[in-house]
Design a protein around this motif. Sequence first.
Motif, PDB file in Angstrom:
ATOM      1  N   ARG A   1       0.841  -1.210   0.000  1.00  8.25           N
ATOM      2  CA  ARG A   1       0.000   0.000   0.000  1.00  8.25           C
ATOM      3  C   ARG A   1       0.870   1.252   0.000  1.00  8.25           C
ATOM      4  O   ARG A   1       0.575   2.226  -0.680  1.00  8.25           O
ATOM      5  N   ILE A   2       1.939   1.219   0.784  1.00 12.11           N
ATOM      6  CA  ILE A   2       2.849   2.377   0.804  1.00 12.11           C
ATOM      7  C   ILE A   2       3.394   2.626  -0.604  1.00 12.11           C
ATOM      8  O   ILE A   2       3.378   3.763  -1.101  1.00 12.11           O
TER       9      ILE A   2
ATOM     10  N   TRP B   1      -3.471   9.674   3.687  1.00  3.38           N
ATOM     11  CA  TRP B   1      -3.763   8.907   4.902  1.00  3.38           C
ATOM     12  C   TRP B   1      -4.812   7.829   4.632  1.00  3.38           C
ATOM     13  O   TRP B   1      -4.686   6.688   5.069  1.00  3.38           O
ATOM     14  N   ALA B   2      -5.864   8.269   3.891  1.00  2.00           N
ATOM     15  CA  ALA B   2      -6.954   7.333   3.633  1.00  2.00           C
ATOM     16  C   ALA B   2      -6.446   6.141   2.820  1.00  2.00           C
ATOM     17  O   ALA B   2      -6.763   4.986   3.111  1.00  2.00           O
TER      18      ALA B   2
ATOM     19  N   PRO C   1      -5.675  10.929  14.536  1.00  2.00           N
ATOM     20  CA  PRO C   1      -6.016  12.117  13.732  1.00  2.00           C
ATOM     21  C   PRO C   1      -6.046  11.836  12.233  1.00  2.00           C
ATOM     22  O   PRO C   1      -6.519  12.661  11.469  1.00  2.00           O
ATOM     23  N   TRP C   2      -5.525  10.678  11.812  1.00  2.00           N
ATOM     24  CA  TRP C   2      -5.532  10.375  10.372  1.00  2.00           C
ATOM     25  C   TRP C   2      -6.813   9.687   9.926  1.00  2.00           C
ATOM     26  O   TRP C   2      -7.093   9.592   8.742  1.00  2.00           O
ATOM     27  N   LYS C   3      -7.583   9.182  10.882  1.00  2.00           N
ATOM     28  CA  LYS C   3      -8.840   8.494  10.527  1.00  2.00           C
ATOM     29  C   LYS C   3      -9.807   9.504   9.918  1.00  2.00           C
ATOM     30  O   LYS C   3      -9.931  10.625  10.396  1.00  2.00           O
ATOM     31  N   LYS C   4     -10.474   9.091   8.883  1.00  2.00           N
ATOM     32  CA  LYS C   4     -11.298  10.004   8.091  1.00  2.00           C
ATOM     33  C   LYS C   4     -12.213  10.886   8.948  1.00  2.00           C
ATOM     34  O   LYS C   4     -12.275  12.099   8.769  1.00  2.00           O
TER      35      LYS C   4
END
Lengths: 109, 842
Positions: free
Chosen positions: B621-622, B656-657, B826-829
């Motif tokens: 994914r990265i 992030w998503a 803080p990265w969660k949608k």
Amino acid sequence: MNTWHKVSTVDEIPPLGARVVTTAQGDIALFRTADNEIFALRDKCPHKGGPLSQGIVFGKKVACPLHNWNISLEDGNAVAPDVGCARAYPVKIEEGVVYLGMVEMAEVN
Amino acid sequence: MTKMKLVMVGNGMAGVRTLEELIKLEPDLYDMTVFGAEPHPNYNRIMLSPVLAGEQGIQDIILNDLEWYQQNNITLHLNKKVVRIDRNKKIVYADDGTEAEYDRLLLATGSNPFILPVPGKDLEGVIGYRDIQDTNAMIAAAAKYKHAVVIGGGLLGLEAANGLALRGMDVTVVHIMPWLMERQLDLNSAKMLQTSLEAKGLKFLLEKQTERIVGTSTLPPLQGEGRGGDGLNGADIPHLHPNLPPEGEGASSNRVTAIRFKDGTEIPADLVVMAVGIRPNTALAESAGIHCNRGIVVNDTMQTFDPSIYAVGECVAHRGVTYGLVAPLFEQAKVCANHLARMGIARYQGSVMSTKLKVTGIDLFSAGDFTGNDQTDQIVLHDVAGGIYKKLVIQADKLIGAVMYGDTKDGSWYFQMIRDGKNVAEIRDHLMFGQSHLGDIGHQGQSSAAAMPDTMEVCGCNGVCKGVIVKAIKEKGLFTLEDVRKHTKASSSCGSCTGLVEQLLASTVGGAYTPTLNATKPMCGCTELTHEQVRQAIFAQTLISIPQIMQTLEWNTPNGCASCRPALNYYVLCAHPRIAQDDPQSRFINERAHANIQKDGTYSVIPRMFGGVTTAKDLRRIADVVDKYNIPTVKVTGGQRIDLLGVKKEDLPKVWADLDMPSGHAYAKALRTVKTCVGSEWCRFGVQDSTQMGIDLERALWKMYAPHKVKIAVSGCPRNCAESGIKDVGVIGVDSGWEIYVAGNGGIKTVVAQFLVKVKTHDEVLEYAGAFLQLYREEARYLDRTVHYVERVGLEYIKQRVVEDAANRKALHARLLYALQDEKDPWKKDNVRAREFEILSI
């Protein structure tokens, strides 16, 4: 001559915060103070070009996020003893709408 | 409304500093009038020595030019000496008849050099050393005459002697005591000083008492007198007394020619400088009936016995002490201004003083009570051949005094400890060897500023050389570390060169430099309160928002500054977790954007990999994200994870998503990473499962905000491949359990972590580490790493709170867990504040 461009509403800019406006003349930062005054500066610190819009706003100043130069929102001048100036743009607010005054490119050159 | 009238008598450093402080607080409260007896605006009296030595000119040492007085609407009367105060009518009168009414009067009349009452003291060529006029007289004499005698082997006398010698005079220093600078030095250091000064060409006559000063026209009668006469005084030499030099042509200058001592010996002298001490100038105050005792007596608010009259500076006696060095006087100025501004909260409680001799090439420092008594211990290092002498005086586990000669690099460190009253029991065994990390990293290992050439870089972050700093200190009249930071940028970034800059300050301004007293240092310019006082108030008065704090604690700015707001935001969240609201606008951009701003305004993104362990799925994914967003640089970090550099701010939420991994908090004052080695699962030496321990620690502590970043490492055996020795919390597996180390640091200040405790189980590691970190979270000043915090409170204290007191440990750990319960990724949608990342356009 200034041309007034509608860019935002006051509410869209967080108090003690800023928004970035992309323009043909480069990014411009719109700042809102605690007293809901709006100021506009070129989004480029006179020191090393840091994005002023990302800094912490206090009083009528902003601290550049890169090296903490303090820049006056009123005229874009660095607070002494630092020396430098970020260009300031005129702003007017009518019924909560923010207008940015810009000189047309032709006149700039 | 008419303004109140403030009149200041005396135009020197302490007085003008008071006005500067007052203008900062209340620029419009008073109409200000200043009387100065000298023809110059306020100048830097400390720099008279360099002027005398020819290293600087008068124009270089002006601190406030005439324009400054104008800009601040101060009426300035130069060359006018105030001769009378009418306290009933509240009017002062100057010698030329000028009068000024006052509501508040500030006496800053300074001091006069003490002139020995010996015959001949009024001869031409006999002067004190106090002001520009004296300095000019010395410079003029040096051009014309050969023999100079300086009476007084104290700080001022030696600086005068050095200056005159540099101007080519043959200088003898006469001192009544058995050694030089007896108020600042002990016998050993004074002898070393004398030897160095003799090598520079100065001559010394110790234990010599001046009997009389001989002038041109007094020569014949004196030669007729017998030697060794004891009971003689000036009165029986009629033409020396009274002070009326013959006006006739032939004898127009009755100039000094020699000086004679009580033992009958005599040496030639064309210039005699009296530097035997100063006397507070209280004549004006006394004539007005204001209570004086050695100086003008003031209370802790710098008020005299007349409530409308304040006094500051060398003319003052505070708690029976008069001060002659500028640092304490500036403290007085600050307190006085606070009261003149009607804020009424500051108190002056006296000062500990330090001394540094400003003679180029001589390193000498003393502070506090260095003599000692039967209640004190001494630690002494004396290397005669190496020219180094150090003496530390300790009483009841506290450093109370220090003298250093030859190597003074740790002077300000010792001085700070003396002023802070720090307990030195724990560091006593290496106290003498100083603060090894003075110029921590990035200064070529240089730790002695005096020995550095002017071209050598002091501040590696901002590229500032020694010469630039020294020049700024001299020319701009800088006195504090803060001043130097503002004007030169040195020490304003990583701070590792702070020790070097302090040394440069100390050696350039001498006794004028005082390190800020940590215990009473205000948070920032917006308040007089310290970090501790603010935290205490937030907790005790249940202050739950920044505006509420600023209002309750009377902040002097409308909404703080970029320095105090992030601190307050942290303090309030730490004190009242799950109650206080976060204020994103009071966070540095990195914590607002949840990514790390780079020099070009783009951001770096580091997803969390618990314990440094990743999977093929995550790596794929990265890789996909890197392709999709054209991320220019991918780098493996020192903390065992992957850094994606050059991400545009508006892309952050999408990145992030797509990553679908937790925030690594690599941008925050928070737990960064838990570094691990592979441990017993794979390693043939491993005795504990360090990887799992690291994962569990990271899962327990991620999202933990702190005063500064926090780094943890876990190693599976004493080979310590995870480098636990330089982490805020370092855990090392041993066969019988886990060792926990704390307060290590691998950055600016490379410091090896200290052993806290050994525990048996995995759960104990979580509890002890958590409790230590919660203590740090609750008590450290914002932006202090654990190393700074533990250095301040001492490891013993940490052990008491975390190891010995089990109930307290459990309570600390529980408070940490409670605070972390609500923290969101803080990265969660759902948690992303979209507006932060949206750009407007026209």
